[in-house]
Write an enzyme that holds these catalytic residues in place. Structure first.
Site, PDB file in Angstrom:
ATOM      1  NE  ARG A 194      -3.742  -2.323   0.043  1.00  0.00           N
ATOM      2  CZ  ARG A 194      -3.487  -3.499  -0.526  1.00  0.00           C
ATOM      3  NH1 ARG A 194      -2.368  -3.670  -1.217  1.00  0.00           N
ATOM      4  NH2 ARG A 194      -4.327  -4.495  -0.423  1.00  0.00           N
TER       5      ARG A 194
ATOM      6  CB  SER B  92      -9.524  -0.948   3.434  1.00  0.00           C
ATOM      7  OG  SER B  92     -10.151  -2.103   2.947  1.00  0.00           O
TER       8      SER B  92
ATOM      9  CD  GLU C 226      -5.721   0.428   2.468  1.00  0.00           C
ATOM     10  OE1 GLU C 226      -6.273   0.178   1.382  1.00  0.00           O
ATOM     11  OE2 GLU C 226      -5.466  -0.447   3.318  1.00  0.00           O
TER      12      GLU C 226
END
Length: 301
Positions: free
Chosen positions: A168, A217, A287
């Site tokens: 990520r 998310s 995130e």
């Protein structure tokens, strides 16, 4: 502020961003620029000074815009900058192309390996910058190269190996904007590719809150752990602050029940982080990307 240059695309002042984000929160952009093409963007970047903030936002599916809005210029890409083409076993996509569109084009071309992108509700530019992934795949596995425009207006092409891509995250050069990317597919059976994509759609529908305002998310999975499990064990499922809530369906999603402020969403996320730390000793890492200015103090009184 120095006047902004003439452009061939659309340049508007004081544009509401909340309707353009999945969370439906946040203040306005000082300016919103939708370039006609890469050359229009490059000319603009070459004409404005480096002191002017420039931020691309895609479809803002994983973005929390704070209530005071975003200073400088927000970029959104469409038209020529969202085009997807196939060259042999390579998919070349503009930064504004939906990840799901890339998966669909790959299926039509009989190219496997990109099915996971049907489960990512963002755009190619964001997928490259954050190495987006879902359902067992991630961008870095299929990315060949990326084209960037820097603040001087220069167009650069970097190989995937030069981007420092990891879970990520990436190490894209600062003050650059992704404009195009190439992905390699693997020749495969059209029907099997479609079946895998449909299975991903069904799994996503069953496990995620897709019909409410959310930002995807919220927290990254810590090594060897699942963020949602840590949040659940901390007793945060269904936790509310104002009109912001931790989803009952998937507790790594924060949702806007209607009328939430960005400040409420962010404060709820910080409460979740604190409770998870108290119960597990782990500080969850955001995130969802948080950008912009907080609301003026008087607006919060």
């Amino acid at each position: 502020m120095t006047p902004l240059p003439e452009v061939r695309g659309t340049l508007r002042r004081d544009v509401a961003l909340a309707p353009l984000t999945w969370l439906r929160v946040g203040g306005p952009a000082d300016w919103l620029f939708q370039p006609a093409d890469t050359e229009d963007l490059a000319s603009f970047m070459a004409s404005v000074g480096p002191e002017l903030p420039v931020l691309p936002i895609g479809v803002a599916s994983n973005l929390l815009v704070r209530d005071g809005g975003i200073p400088g210029v927000v970029l959104r890409f469409g038209g020529a900058m969202a085009r997807v083409v196939v060259e042999d076993d390579v998919i070349i996509a503009g930064a504004g192309a939906l990840d799901q569109r890339v998966a669909q084009v790959a299926r039509t071309a009989g190219l496997a390996g990109l099915e996971f992108m049907i489960g990512i509700p963002g755009t190619v530019g964001g997928a490259v910058r954050m190495n987006a992934g879902a359902f067992g795949g991630e961008t870095a596995e299929r990315l060949l190269w990326v084209e960037l425009v820097d603040r001087s207006g220069a167009l650069r092409r970097l190989a995937a190996a030069e981007l420092g891509m990891r879970y990520r995250a990436s190490s894209l050069p600062p003050d650059t904007v992704v404009v195009r990317a190439a992905f390699r597919g693997v020749p495969g059976d059209h029907d099997r590719i479609g079946q895998r994509m449909e299975a991903i759609r069904e799994e996503r529908e069953a496990s995620q809150p897709l019909r409410v305002a959310t930002g995807g998310s919220t927290f990254k999975n810590p090594p060897g752990q699942r963020a949602w499990q840590l949040i659940d064990r901390a007793g945060c499922r269904g936790l509310r602050l104002g009109a912001a809530m931790v989803s009952e369906k998937h507790c790594n999603f924060l949702v806007n029940l209607g009328g939430a402020t960005a400040a409420e969403v962010e404060a709820l996320g910080e409460t979740v982080r604190k409770r998870v730390h108290e119960t597990s000793g782990i500080w969850l890492e955001w995130e969802v990307v948080r950008v912009g200015r907080p609301a003026p103090a008087e607006a919060l009184a």
